[in-house]
Design an enzyme around this catalytic site. Structure first.
Site, PDB file in Angstrom:
ATOM      1  N   ARG A 191      89.354 111.062  38.299  1.00  0.00           N
ATOM      2  CA  ARG A 191      90.221 109.899  38.517  1.00  0.00           C
ATOM      3  C   ARG A 191      91.369 109.908  37.503  1.00  0.00           C
ATOM      4  NH1 ARG A 191      91.832 106.202  42.277  1.00  0.00           N
ATOM      5  NH2 ARG A 191      91.678 104.047  41.604  1.00  0.00           N
ATOM      6  N   SER A 202      88.366 102.130  41.580  1.00  0.00           N
ATOM      7  CA  SER A 202      88.621 102.749  42.880  1.00  0.00           C
ATOM      8  C   SER A 202      87.633 102.235  43.917  1.00  0.00           C
ATOM      9  CB  SER A 202      88.466 104.266  42.745  1.00  0.00           C
ATOM     10  OG  SER A 202      88.600 104.886  44.004  1.00  0.00           O
ATOM     11  N   SER A 203      88.027 102.372  45.177  1.00  0.00           N
ATOM     12  CA  SER A 203      87.082 102.119  46.275  1.00  0.00           C
ATOM     13  C   SER A 203      86.582 103.417  46.892  1.00  0.00           C
ATOM     14  CB  SER A 203      87.759 101.287  47.370  1.00  0.00           C
ATOM     15  OG  SER A 203      88.236 100.071  46.844  1.00  0.00           O
ATOM     16  N   GLU A 245      98.666 105.402  41.394  1.00  0.00           N
ATOM     17  CA  GLU A 245      97.315 104.854  41.276  1.00  0.00           C
ATOM     18  C   GLU A 245      97.252 103.684  40.288  1.00  0.00           C
ATOM     19  OE1 GLU A 245      94.718 105.817  43.798  1.00  0.00           O
ATOM     20  OE2 GLU A 245      95.384 107.750  43.083  1.00  0.00           O
ATOM     21  N   ASN A 260      97.007 107.531  46.079  1.00  0.00           N
ATOM     22  CA  ASN A 260      97.118 106.116  46.432  1.00  0.00           C
ATOM     23  C   ASN A 260      98.009 105.914  47.651  1.00  0.00           C
ATOM     24  OD1 ASN A 260      96.292 103.479  46.212  1.00  0.00           O
ATOM     25  ND2 ASN A 260      98.036 102.889  44.986  1.00  0.00           N
ATOM     26  N   GLY A 272      91.184 104.817  53.117  1.00  0.00           N
ATOM     27  CA  GLY A 272      91.381 103.493  53.712  1.00  0.00           C
ATOM     28  C   GLY A 272      91.470 102.364  52.710  1.00  0.00           C
ATOM     29  N   GLY A 273      91.815 102.690  51.455  1.00  0.00           N
ATOM     30  CA  GLY A 273      92.015 101.641  50.457  1.00  0.00           C
ATOM     31  C   GLY A 273      90.770 100.786  50.315  1.00  0.00           C
ATOM     32  N   THR A 305      95.462 109.012  51.406  1.00  0.00           N
ATOM     33  CA  THR A 305      94.185 109.365  50.754  1.00  0.00           C
ATOM     34  C   THR A 305      93.440 110.258  51.731  1.00  0.00           C
ATOM     35  OG1 THR A 305      94.157 107.379  49.426  1.00  0.00           O
ATOM     36  CG2 THR A 305      92.054 108.457  49.697  1.00  0.00           C
ATOM     37  N   ASP A 353      96.088 100.350  41.348  1.00  0.00           N
ATOM     38  CA  ASP A 353      94.670 100.002  41.542  1.00  0.00           C
ATOM     39  C   ASP A 353      94.109  99.178  40.380  1.00  0.00           C
ATOM     40  OD1 ASP A 353      94.382 101.071  44.044  1.00  0.00           O
ATOM     41  OD2 ASP A 353      93.448 102.934  43.399  1.00  0.00           O
TER      42      ASP A 353
HETATM   43  O1  DON Z   1      91.153 104.629  44.767  1.00  0.00           O
HETATM   44  C1  DON Z   1      91.357 103.781  45.624  1.00  0.00           C
HETATM   45  O2  DON Z   1      90.552 102.938  45.929  1.00  0.00           O
HETATM   46  C2  DON Z   1      92.693 103.806  46.365  1.00  0.00           C
HETATM   47  N1  DON Z   1      93.709 104.363  45.538  1.00  0.00           N
HETATM   48  C3  DON Z   1      92.547 104.542  47.657  1.00  0.00           C
HETATM   49  C4  DON Z   1      93.787 104.452  48.489  1.00  0.00           C
HETATM   50  C5  DON Z   1      93.579 104.754  49.917  1.00  0.00           C
HETATM   51  O3  DON Z   1      92.499 105.019  50.370  1.00  0.00           O
HETATM   52  C6  DON Z   1      94.785 104.657  50.769  1.00  0.00           C
HETATM   53  N2  DON Z   1      94.435 104.995  52.135  1.00  0.00           N
HETATM   54  N3  DON Z   1      94.602 104.452  53.095  1.00  0.00           N
END
Ligand code: DON
Length: 583
Positions: free
Chosen positions: A90, A436-437, A404, A385, A456-457, A365, A407
């Site tokens: 990360r 992070s997710s 990032e 991100n 997917g954030g 992502t 986040d």
């Molecule tokens: O680490 C995370 O949770 C986010 N930066 C992930 C971002 C992400 O999955 C964007 N996609 N749609």
């Protein structure tokens, strides 16, 4: 029948299984990355070498999703020892970062500063992770596994429609960086699908990594160019930031649970991911319910309520465990989950008031899943991100930097780009990893192994939960094969905003009406979301399946070691049982 669910920090080896998969399999978000992984397996590499090749290839062909300028989590299962480990690559906040760096003079959060340009970029972890995985777990030299990516960067590849769509969306951020514009745009315009994209400077940076390993990126000429470019663009990196970057090997989060298809074990990402903890919390909250037998509206309502509660805790307690004390044992204790569900009502939604302790997302992502014929596994979720990250490329490097830093909780209780809130646990501090997710995950029973994950954030965790429920038979509506599970409709709740986001066809009109009657506010996502990549090994049937989410352009392949079938749509006999928690 009882469902037992025992959460624990995963320590040591899981029970070893003597059998080996009859085939290897790779599922990634881009056909060229899948091909790169396949080439490396054919060249005698193991799943870890293939993971290096796939990660590096994705950095070239999916510049909108991940890359050398980003980071990620690589969840590994080493068959020989039965050990599960997560390589945490990360990003970290630069050492000159401050808690209020994205606030204006009035103390208001300025989202553009944590999303666009070099100030938005954390110190990348992906190159360090690739060097580490190759050296510690691979069979081939790093330089060999990087060959497909170097060739793709040097010779080019045809860009896809996703590239064009996302580059249009991020055009202004990209255009603000002359080196990024030269690399990703055609003059001022976004190139059309089919245009050949060559990235010679990225090829050179990859060659430095291939030749000198970790130091080829974090030291020498590449480090000098990265820091000079970031600082000239208004960023705060120093050479020391790069010199100090290290991956961290972390013990995954694990839990055991029973489903209609048997006794399962979940292995998923620990902090600084919020995924593993939230997944275990949600599974515990489902305990005591006959999940598979519930009417669809009741099951959806129950899931939404567990999501709401897990995301509330995410906002309050989760952050970088090297900086804050994340109460993992308490949060993943079944008795704690029982407490969270004390105010659950089947007939009514629970409101989401702002949590007191917090006072003061899509298609970008990427995830891939790999199994080799020794039984080694990789689930990796990688990110820069936002689509095309910060849009900034330090001149001479070809490396697109992440954004990032968004986040982090830039201000307590103020939502980030994914609508997520947080507090002190996820406040910005020098050298800290942002929460992070991303949730690369394994689930396994005596009969099966499933490797899964998705971008997917904020919705990543609920998608993985839904995939897990489908794959274990706890959601009997999802179908019986890998391709059904990655295609199944999705819905999501994240505590705040207090609404259920659903894919257009995920819930029937009757279920939607039933949820609304219980007090849920429903909103329909503008477009389908997620891009799940899943590999399944059915030990008893000696069969391997792989599936790439039909929402994306990815490719899944099964590489037979001996003649065997590939894809099955085997349907399970639905069985039902109440869930019971055992502390
Ligand atoms: O680490 C995370 O949770 C986010 N930066 C992930 C971002 C992400 O999955 C964007 N996609 N749609």
């Amino acid at each position: 029948m009882a469902l037992c669910l025992v959460a624990a920090l995963c320590v040591g080896a899981s029970h070893a299984h003597a059998s080996r998969p009859p085939a290897a399999a790779i599922a990634t978000a881009h056909p060229l990355a899948t091909a790169a992984g396949k080439d490396i397996l054919s060249a005698g590499g193991n799943a870890f070498d293939a993971a290096v090749a796939v990660s590096a290839a994705l950095a070239v062909v999916e510049p909108y999703s991940s890359g050398l300028g980003g980071g990620g989590f690589w969840l590994l299962h080493v068959a020989a020892s039965g050990r599960d480990v997560m390589v945490d690559g990360r990003e970290r906040a630069p050492l000159a970062a401050t808690a209020d760096m994205y606030l204006d003079a009035d103390g208001e959060f300025v989202p553009a500063r944590s999303l666009n340009g070099p100030l938005a970029a954390g110190i990348p972890g992906a190159p360090a992770a690739l060097a580490h995985i190759a050296e510690r777990y691979g069979r081939l030299p790093l330089a060999a596994s990087l060959v497909p990516a170097i060739e793709l960067a040097r010779d080019g590849f045809e860009i896809d429609p996703v590239y064009t769509r996302l580059a249009r969306w991020r055009r202004d951020a990209i255009a603000a960086s002359p080196a990024a514009a030269a690399q990703f745009l055609a003059g001022d315009a976004v190139p059309a699908p089919g245009t050949r994209l060559r990235q010679p400077e990225l090829a050179t940076t990859l060659l430095h990594l291939a030749r000198d390993g970790h130091d080829g990126f974090y030291g020498g000429e590449v480090a000098r160019l990265l820091v000079a470019g970031v600082r000239a663009g208004g960023g705060i990196w120093r050479l020391r930031d790069l010199a100090q970057y290290r991956v961290v090997e972390r013990a995954p989060i694990s839990a055991r649970f029973e489903a209609p298809t048997g006794r399962w074990r979940l292995v998923s990402a620990p902090p600084p991911s919020s995924g593993g903890v939230a997944l275990v919390q949600m599974l515990h909250m489902l305990s005591g319910f006959d999940v598979a037998a519930l009417a669809p509206a009741d099951r959806a309502h129950l899931l939404i309520e567990t999501m709401r509660r897990a995301y509330r805790d995410r906002a309050e307690f989760l952050g970088d465990p090297d900086y804050v004390d994340v109460p993992v044992a308490r949060l993943t204790d079944p008795r704690y989950a029982a407490g969270l569900m004390r105010n659950f009502r089947m007939d009514r939604a629970t409101p989401s008031p702002p949590p007191e302790a917090v006072r003061a997302e899509g298609a970008d992502t990427t995830h891939f899943s790999i199994l080799d014929t020794d039984g080694n596994r990789v689930a990796a979720t990688l990110s820069i991100n936002y689509p095309f990250g910060s849009g900034f490329v330090p001149p001479g490097t070809g490396v697109l930097l992440n954004d990032e830093m968004d986040d982090f909780a830039a201000r307590p209780g103020v939502p980030n780009a994914y609508g997520l809130i947080g507090g002190d646990a996820n406040a910005i501090a020098p050298g800290k990893r942002m929460l992070s997710s991303m949730s690369p995950t394994f689930i396994e029973s005596d009969a099966e192994v499933v490797i899964l994950g998705t971008p997917g954030g904020s919705r990543i965790i609920t998608m993985v939960l839904e995939g897990l429920l489908a794959a274990t038979g706890l959601d009997p509506t999802a179908g019986g094969g890998a391709r059904d599970w990655v295609a199944a409709g999705r819905f999501h709740h994240q505590y705040l905003p207090d609404e259920v986001v659903t894919e257009p066809d995920a819930l029937s009109p009757a279920v939607r009406r039933s949820l609304e009657r219980r007090g849920h506010r429903l909103s329909t996502a503008g477009r389908p979301y997620g891009n799940m990549q899943l590999v399944r090994w059915r030990r008893a049937q000696r069969q391997v399946e792989a599936a790439s989410d039909p929402r994306g352009i990815g490719a899944a392949t099964v590489i037979e070691a001996a003649p065997a079938a590939t894809v099955s749509n085997h349907r399970r006999q639905p069985q039902t049982q109440p869930l019971r928690t055992t502390p």
